[in-house]
Design an enzyme around this catalytic site. Structure first.
Site, PDB file in Angstrom:
ATOM      1  N   LYS A  18      -5.767   2.074   7.157  1.00 15.20           N
ATOM      2  CA  LYS A  18      -5.239   1.493   5.808  1.00 15.20           C
ATOM      3  C   LYS A  18      -5.718   3.142   4.603  1.00 15.20           C
ATOM      4  O   LYS A  18      -6.312   3.300   4.445  1.00 15.20           O
ATOM      5  CB  LYS A  18      -6.704   0.574   5.152  1.00 15.20           C
ATOM      6  CG  LYS A  18      -6.560   0.054   4.034  1.00 15.20           C
ATOM      7  CD  LYS A  18      -7.548  -1.440   3.607  1.00 15.20           C
ATOM      8  CE  LYS A  18      -7.838  -1.296   2.265  1.00 15.20           C
ATOM      9  NZ  LYS A  18      -8.800  -2.213   1.807  1.00 15.20           N
ATOM     10  N   LYS A  36     -11.884  -6.263  -9.955  1.00 17.11           N
ATOM     11  CA  LYS A  36     -12.647  -6.116  -8.905  1.00 17.11           C
ATOM     12  C   LYS A  36     -13.603  -5.703 -10.160  1.00 17.11           C
ATOM     13  O   LYS A  36     -13.959  -5.084 -10.936  1.00 17.11           O
ATOM     14  CB  LYS A  36     -13.221  -4.681  -8.234  1.00 17.11           C
ATOM     15  CG  LYS A  36     -12.687  -5.292  -6.787  1.00 17.11           C
ATOM     16  CD  LYS A  36     -12.837  -3.728  -5.958  1.00 17.11           C
ATOM     17  CE  LYS A  36     -12.933  -3.884  -4.775  1.00 17.11           C
ATOM     18  NZ  LYS A  36     -12.917  -5.196  -3.370  1.00 17.11           N
ATOM     19  N   ARG A  54      -4.781  -6.457   4.516  1.00 13.44           N
ATOM     20  CA  ARG A  54      -4.380  -6.365   5.347  1.00 13.44           C
ATOM     21  C   ARG A  54      -2.552  -6.181   4.900  1.00 13.44           C
ATOM     22  O   ARG A  54      -1.781  -6.938   5.777  1.00 13.44           O
ATOM     23  CB  ARG A  54      -4.852  -7.921   5.470  1.00 13.44           C
ATOM     24  CG  ARG A  54      -4.391  -8.657   3.867  1.00 13.44           C
ATOM     25  CD  ARG A  54      -5.542  -9.725   4.475  1.00 13.44           C
ATOM     26  NE  ARG A  54      -7.324  -9.659   3.989  1.00 13.44           N
ATOM     27  CZ  ARG A  54      -7.792 -10.194   3.992  1.00 13.44           C
ATOM     28  NH1 ARG A  54      -7.833 -11.258   3.759  1.00 13.44           N
ATOM     29  NH2 ARG A  54      -9.028  -9.733   3.255  1.00 13.44           N
TER      30      ARG A  54
END
Ligand code: BES
Ligand code: ZN
Ligand code: ZN
Length: 483
Positions: free
Chosen positions: A245, A257, A331
């Site tokens: 990643k 966030k 992902r």
């Protein structure tokens, strides 16, 4: 600059030294005088004191009496941890060269001490005006029967680990997807790796929808870096493919966030750094393995065109994905890279990613969450590698039922499950883009330390590099390559 580990047959008198022994009586006479030995003996017996520092004025003497453990791998880890403390002491005392002698210890224990010392002297000061040069420049092992090749390999492994740490520690304004790719290319090319960087146009032409979706909110383009190490002699005809990643900064995107959660999100390319540094080490050590490392990279930001919750994305392999939360971005790009890996007909694919808070909450900085599909035996070998270097794995299940969590009403799947077992549902999502033996490593817990943590230091730990390297060695030497 790193602390170089060397072998020496003779001790030059009046040089700083660490004497490691299992009991005071094992300390060779030439290093301590009677008064020192008596003091050590009584402090050890009466107070279980095991670490001594004696200032000999012209040099420093350290005596360590580590407690033997039943498991030699655990003993070696205790030695690495102890060595990190010594590295700090040596640095504070201005020691530039340190001998180590450990007559009654196995060679691998001596190497563990050297490893802890060399990893323990690292500090990230690239961006400081007042840079402190490396103090402890050399660790000399007093040993007769250590192979120079083993020393060379250890220096390489330390170098690769520190390389990964360096990349991870670089803040986002010094490391965007493009310069991350360039740095990986520059490093890997030095050791004969063929590295190709796909740019945004090429990524668009390939229709890597996952990587492009995450990149939509960013002012800088994504990259997709493929590093190929194929030595003349390789024991595996099909490659081992590593995927990392490469989120150079994770703001969360539109699902931004909150509070402190964005701090340290420069470390979100820790998996990418690990697979690039691991292939670097493999090539430099000339391991007889065919390996490919792939790093899809971008930052995740909430710019004007940012992808949004509710979007349905067509991925590289044509499957459609409903976006639930833009902060589950890793992902998306890993899925494209995993699907891309199919073209190599890999023997095994291992990915490494700072993927979920769930993995971090489950095991903290102490371990890596590991999951596998069709790769149970390979995972067993990886677990052994993890024990050898103390980058330990905790295996989680990939039961079918977890897959229920990512069913979508509007697309082929959702990219995020419920609040439970988030690291497993993430892996279940990734599984959908694979058709080969596959191991997923969630390194969110150990990738970055907010406070000093023995030889892993503060900031980036470089976790994954040593694990993968030890795995390569086991894999290359296992008679029958297993799945
Ligand atoms: N990069 C983070 C995971 C992470 C968290 C790594 C803490 C290292 C330390 C990942 O992209 C993420 O944001 N995951 C979220 C997703 C959730 C909000 C949908 C998570 O797992 O909390
Ligand atoms: Zn995120
Ligand atoms: Zn992330």
């Amino acid at each position: 600059m790193q602390t170089q580990i060397t072998i020496s047959e003779d001790y030059t008198k009046q040089s700083s030294i660490v004497v490691v022994a299992l009991s005071p009586k094992d300390i060779p006479a030439k290093y301590v005088n009677k008064a020192e030995r008596d003091y050590i003996q009584s402090a050890f017996e009466e107070n279980d004191k095991r670490s001594f520092h004696i200032n000999k004025l012209t040099y420093q003497l350290f005596v360590e009496l580590p407690q033997k453990k039943d498991n030699p791998l655990h003993f070696n880890e205790a030695l690495r941890v102890k060595a990190a403390t010594l590295a700090k002491q040596a640095t504070d005392l201005g020691i530039e060269m340190l001998y180590v002698v450990a007559k009654k210890l196995e060679n691998n224990a001596l190497l563990a001490i050297a490893e802890g010392l060399a990893l323990g002297t690292y500090s990230f000061d690239t961006l400081k005006t007042d840079k402190k040069p490396l103090v402890l420049r050399e660790v000399r092992l007093l040993a007769k029967n250590i192979e120079p090749k083993d020393i060379q390999e250890l220096n390489t492994l330390v170098e690769a680990t520190l390389l990964a740490r360096h990349w991870v520690n670089l803040p986002p304004n010094y490391l965007d997807a493009e310069n991350f790719a360039t740095y990986m290319q520059e490093a890997t090319q030095l050791v004969g790796i063929k590295t190709e960087i796909l740019n945004k146009k090429q990524i668009e032409a390939l229709k890597m929808g996952g990587l492009l979706a995450v990149n939509q909110g960013s002012p800088t383009p994504p990259t997709f870096t493929v590093m190929t190490y194929k030595p003349k002699q390789h024991v595996n005809t099909q490659p081992i493919v590593l995927v990392g990643k490469g989120v150079v900064y994770d703001t969360g995107g539109l699902n931004i966030k909150p509070g402190n959660y964005m701090n340290d999100m420069k470390s979100d390319m820790g998996g990418g750094a690990a697979v690039a540094a691991a292939i670097y080490a493999a090539a430099k050590a000339q391991l007889p393995l065919y390996i490919i490392s792939i790093v899809p990279a971008t930052d995740n930001r909430p710019g004007q065109n940012a992808y949004a919750s509710g979007d349905v994305i067509k991925m590289y392999d044509g499957q459609t994905v409903e976006v639930i939360n833009t902060d589950a971005e890793g992902r998306m790009l890993l899925a494209d890279a995993l699907a891309y890996a199919k073209k190599y007909d890999p023997q095994l694919v291992i990915d490494a990613a700072t993927l979920t808070g769930a993995a971090m909450r489950a095991i903290g900085k102490w371990g890596i969450a590991a999951m596998q599909v069709k790769a149970a035996k390979a995972l067993t070998i990886l677990e052994v590698a993890g024990e050898q270097c103390s980058e330990r794995l905790v295996c989680f299940p990939m039961w079918e039922e977890y897959g229920e969590d990512i069913k979508s009403k509007v697309a082929d799947m959702k990219h995020l499950g419920s609040a439970e077992a988030g690291h497993i549902t993430a892996a279940k999502f990734l599984e959908k883009f694979t058709d080969y033996p596959y191991i997923h490593l969630d390194i969110a817990g150990p990738a970055f330390n907010t406070s000093p943590f023995n030889y892993r230091g503060v900031g980036a730990s470089g976790v994954g590099v040593r694990l993968l390297f030890h795995f390569f060695k086991l894999w290359a030497s296992s008679k029958q390559l297993v799945q």
